[in-house]
Design an enzyme around this catalytic site. Sequence first.
Site, PDB file in Angstrom:
ATOM      1  N   HIS A 123       0.798  -1.174   0.202  1.00 25.77           N
ATOM      2  CA  HIS A 123      -0.060  -0.076   0.011  1.00 25.77           C
ATOM      3  C   HIS A 123       0.723   1.249   0.075  1.00 25.77           C
ATOM      4  CE1 HIS A 123      -3.709  -2.463   0.753  1.00 25.77           C
ATOM      5  NE2 HIS A 123      -3.040  -2.719   1.753  1.00 25.77           N
ATOM      6  N   ASP A 160      -2.663 -10.631  -1.865  1.00 20.71           N
ATOM      7  CA  ASP A 160      -3.087 -10.329  -0.514  1.00 20.71           C
ATOM      8  C   ASP A 160      -4.740  -9.772  -0.722  1.00 20.71           C
ATOM      9  OD1 ASP A 160      -1.852  -8.808   1.913  1.00 20.71           O
ATOM     10  OD2 ASP A 160      -3.707  -7.831   1.435  1.00 20.71           O
ATOM     11  N   HIS A 162      -6.217  -7.322   0.167  1.00 19.66           N
ATOM     12  CA  HIS A 162      -6.446  -5.957  -0.265  1.00 19.66           C
ATOM     13  C   HIS A 162      -5.780  -5.572  -1.464  1.00 19.66           C
ATOM     14  CE1 HIS A 162      -6.355  -6.254   4.309  1.00 19.66           C
ATOM     15  NE2 HIS A 162      -7.471  -5.578   4.193  1.00 19.66           N
ATOM     16  N   ASP A 247      -4.016 -12.782   4.156  1.00 24.36           N
ATOM     17  CA  ASP A 247      -5.322 -12.408   4.891  1.00 24.36           C
ATOM     18  C   ASP A 247      -6.341 -12.539   4.136  1.00 24.36           C
ATOM     19  OD1 ASP A 247      -4.418 -10.844   2.961  1.00 24.36           O
ATOM     20  OD2 ASP A 247      -4.184  -8.877   4.259  1.00 24.36           O
TER      21      ASP A 247
HETATM   22 ZN    ZN Z   1      -3.747  -7.218   3.059  1.00 25.60          ZN
END
Ligand code: ZN
Length: 318
Positions: A123, A160, A162, A247
């Site tokens: 990120h 991931d 996200h 995750d």
């Molecule tokens: Zn993540």
Amino acid sequence: MTLLYSEPVFLHHETGAHVERADRIRQIPQRMAAAGLEQRVCRPEWKPATLPRLRLVHSGAYIDEVWAFAKSGGGYIEHDTVVSPASYDVALAAAGAVCDATERVVRGEDRRALCLVRPPGHHALAGGAMGFCIFNNVAIGARVAELELGVDRILIVDWDVHHGNGTQGTFWEDGHVGFLSIHRWPFYPGSGDTDETGAGSGLGATLNLPIRFGTPRAAYLDAFRAALHQFAGKIRPQLVFISAGFDSHRLDPLGGLGLETEDFAVLTREVLDVADAHAGGRVISVLEGGYDPPTLCDCIEVHLRAMVEREKDDNPPI
Ligand SMILES: [Zn+2]
């Protein structure tokens, strides 16, 4: 052998009771030993990332800001991301591990590497921390491969839960680096819809696979498999990175996309197949998320096992 970067330095990014905390990876060494994986990996020594390499992705002003913030005692550098006094140095060690793995794998010293680093990176923006991430480890490694080592075509696979917005942003207009992200959507950080495909010479080199909450595991895996092989055929990577977040596991307190531990062996083998087909087997995997420590331990074990077991299929070095 598989190169493994998993050292106590990554415990020193101290975040208190934050979900991204050292306990995530504290039990990894014992697990590797118990699982019989310790003798099947090689642990190289490496140096922290240099400032010129950090600047391949991040602005000088932001790098200075992180340094000053850490040295003044730290705290929340943005509303999700904790910086401790040691975090600047630990973040440089994390990015440096990925750079070292990149150099060794491109040189042909080993075909595969796993970097179990903290803080995570995907990120992190050019000019700011975001979502537990300080410096974008995988993006820095890919830039080193591209700009210093002359690797012309690179693929980054981000599974991931996200969306890897920082990585996407880094290579948005770069036709040499393909970025494939499969992630829960709509979800944090908000980006990652199918119409985000890059721009300029990077148009078409970004592929997003948004997955709705409640999607069956088999459908997730089918979507990943089909898109990965199609996209890799287009990119024809000479080197593959994985932004390996765990995750999307059913038990993860943040992600909850319903995957089981064994699904990460499937994901790993699919990427290894692509690397074997296009990139001489060269894969560098970099830890991103995964926030239930026992589950993360299980997932890393199956991920690393899939990597080391691929060795028996390797041709001898020429
Ligand atoms: Zn993540």
